[in-house]
Design a protein around this motif. Structure first.
Motif: not given
Length: 554
Positions: A376-396
């Motif tokens: 179903n094309k509508d289900d296939a259209n519910l995947g990766f909608e956004g992305v963010a790079y998060v630096p290691d320095s913040w995580l640590t």
């Protein structure tokens, strides 16, 4: 009176001799009740209730509930109380103190009282126009309620949503004399937060206009849902500017001009804003006055992007800029085969020449989401909608616990991943999926994180607030959830904000906040994208526009 910097009246209160002693306060609801003389010491900095009289005057339940500036210039009052209120001596006045007042009883039709739970409508004698205000004044000269509207005027009407209590929004159909439909900009409106004394329910939508060009076809929003509990009003400025030219993003694979989705400011050059369009186009935008326009030195019409090998039409939804300065774009599917999911992250070099860009690397996570592969094309259209790079320095620095080891995250354990991790937002269920994207084309899956939302449309990392921001459109009430690392080392929701009240309730799929290096007078820019370029609908100044610009605190 309180004015915005542009001179728009935000709120006003008037009182007679001794009326503000010990104080005047809104009673019957902080920020929403009528102005009443308090009976005890003032309550500055805290809720008004302790200072309000035990019996709140019935007049405190009367509200301006709907207003039109569309010919007849009609005003509707609503009494949300349990007893009738006499309004025979009440008056109304235009937006400035020097304007002359008119009495409700001498207007047409004449009204001298308003029943409990009932409505009164009358035609204004003072003339109501665009960028105007109306104030309701009781027989003692006290301001009971007010409303301000902006560029398009109250056409067909501006109404309170929810009926009798909420903020004003532009309606698609006037409902004078009855309960408000709250059908402004979408079939079912987002519940509006109760305004507070520090966040008045006003603002202006500025700019816009222009005729639709050939092939430009706005699309009405769909999928409207409720605002999550505990959502707070927008913390930045309440005025918003339409920030692009009409029909600015027509392309050969999407001439209708729709589908601008993800947005990201370039951290190394915050005067550049990158935007991605669903049907495989990437744009570099620069400021021209108050508008974001394609950077002609990069490409005046955007550049088309492909999957690795130069094939396909990525259904490109989200983008971010990595620590290496490259642009990472997510795709949900291949638009040339749109019933099959293709959840990938692609890495592009923005300095590459040519009108078509192919990935330097590509990571395919499709197999992790079998629920999207239904044919179903509508289900296939519910995947990766956004992305963010998060630096290691913040995580640590914030003590994130590595889900793979159960210990504090140590970037050295993953030598091929670069200098940070990537958080991809899944539209299907509102989760964030954390990946290390390795230089050899492999990837490490770290975690699935709940945002507390039903869906996610964009993701960003904001160094200013030190938070990961998960954005949802009208599906979740136009909200932005700021995520932090808690004391236990997990990434969890911290606070959620709605959009400025003046904005349309549309498929606003992109959101970006400028770096703090751009701060001026305590604020920095925030930008939204309307996937359907619908605005407030046909005939409105926002119709055919994709980008909106506001401010966020530094």
């Amino acid at each position: 009176m309180i004015y915005t910097a542009g001179g728009t009246v935000v709120d006003r209160v008037e009182w007679a001799t001794n009326k503000a002693k010990p104080a005047m306060a809104r009673c019957g609801g902080d920020g929403t009740g009528a102005w009443v003389t308090t009976t005890t010491a003032t309550t500055f900095g805290t809720a008004n209730a302790p200072g309000c009289p035990a019996t709140i005057p019935a007049a405190s339940k009367v509200r301006i509930n709907e207003v039109t500036s569309n010919g007849a210039d009609t005003v509707e009052l609503y009494n949300g109380g349990t007893s009738a209120v006499s309004i025979g001596t009440w008056k109304y006045v235009d937006g400035v103190t020097s304007s002359s007042t008119s009495s409700i009883s001498s207007s047409s039709p004449s009204a001298t009282s308003i029943p409990a739970g009932g409505y009164v409508t009358f035609n204004s004698k003072i003339g109501l126009g665009d960028n105007d205000s109306l104030f309701l004044i009781d027989g003692s000269g006290n301001t009971v309620d007010s409303v301000t509207w902006a560029l398009d005027g109250a056409k067909p009407s501006d109404e309170r949503c929810a009926n009798g209590t909420g903020w004003f929004q532009t309606a698609t159909t006037a409902t004078l004399g009855g309960a408000n439909s709250c059908a402004g900009g979408s079939p079912t409106p987002t519940p509006t937060p109760t305004p507070t004394a520090t966040q008045p329910p006003t603002g202006q939508l500025l700019g816009g206009g222009g005729a639709l060009t050939s092939g430009c076809t706005p699309e009405a929003p769909s999928g409207t849902g409720s605002t999550p509990a505990g959502t707070l009003p927008w913390p930045g400025g309440l005025d918003v500017t339409i920030a692009d030219n009409v029909c600015a993003f027509t392309t050969s694979t999407g001439p209708e001009g729709r589908d601008v989705s993800g947005l990201v400011f370039d951290p190394s050059n915050p005067s550049a804003l990158w935007a991605v369009k669903n049907k495989n186009w990437l744009f570099k935008l620069v400021k021209s006055g108050s508008k974001w326009i394609p950077d002609a030195s990069w490409s005046a019409t955007g550049k088309q992007i492909r999957f690795a090998g130069g094939s396909g039409q990525p259904d490109s939804e989200g983008l971010t800029i990595g620590g290496n300065g490259h642009i990472y774009v997510t795709s949900e599917r291949d638009n040339s085969n749109n019933t099959v999911p293709r959840d990938t992250i692609m890495e592009f070099d923005p300095a590459a020449t040519g009108s078509t860009l192919t990935p330097l690397r590509q990571w395919d996570m499709t197999s992790q989401f079998p629920q999207l592969n239904t044919g179903n094309k509508d289900d296939a259209n519910l995947g990766f909608e956004g992305v963010a790079y998060v630096p290691d320095s913040w995580l640590t620095a914030n003590g994130w616990t590595d889900p793979l080891t159960g210990a504090a995250y140590n970037p050295a354990n993953y030598p091929l991943h670069g200098s940070g991790l990537f958080f991809a937002g899944l539209e299907w269920d509102g989760t964030l999926h954390v990946y290390g994207l390795n230089s050899d084309g492999s990837f490490t899956t770290f975690a699935t994180i709940s945002t507390g939302k039903a869906s996610v449309m964009d993701v960003m990392f904001d160094a200013g607030t030190q938070r990961i921001v998960a954005t949802c459109d009208n599906t979740c009430g136009e909200t932005h959830t700021f995520m932090k690392v808690n004391a236990g080392g997990a990434i969890v929701p911290d606070v959620t904000y709605t959009n400025p009240a003046v904005m349309p309730i549309d498929n606003l799929e992109g959101f970006a906040i400028a770096p703090t290096s751009t701060c001026a007078n305590g604020s920095r820019e925030a930008v939204w994208s309307d996937d359907g370029i619908w605005g407030f609908g046909s005939g409105k100044s926002s119709y055919g526009h994709a980008l909106y610009s506001g401010t966020f605190p530094c």
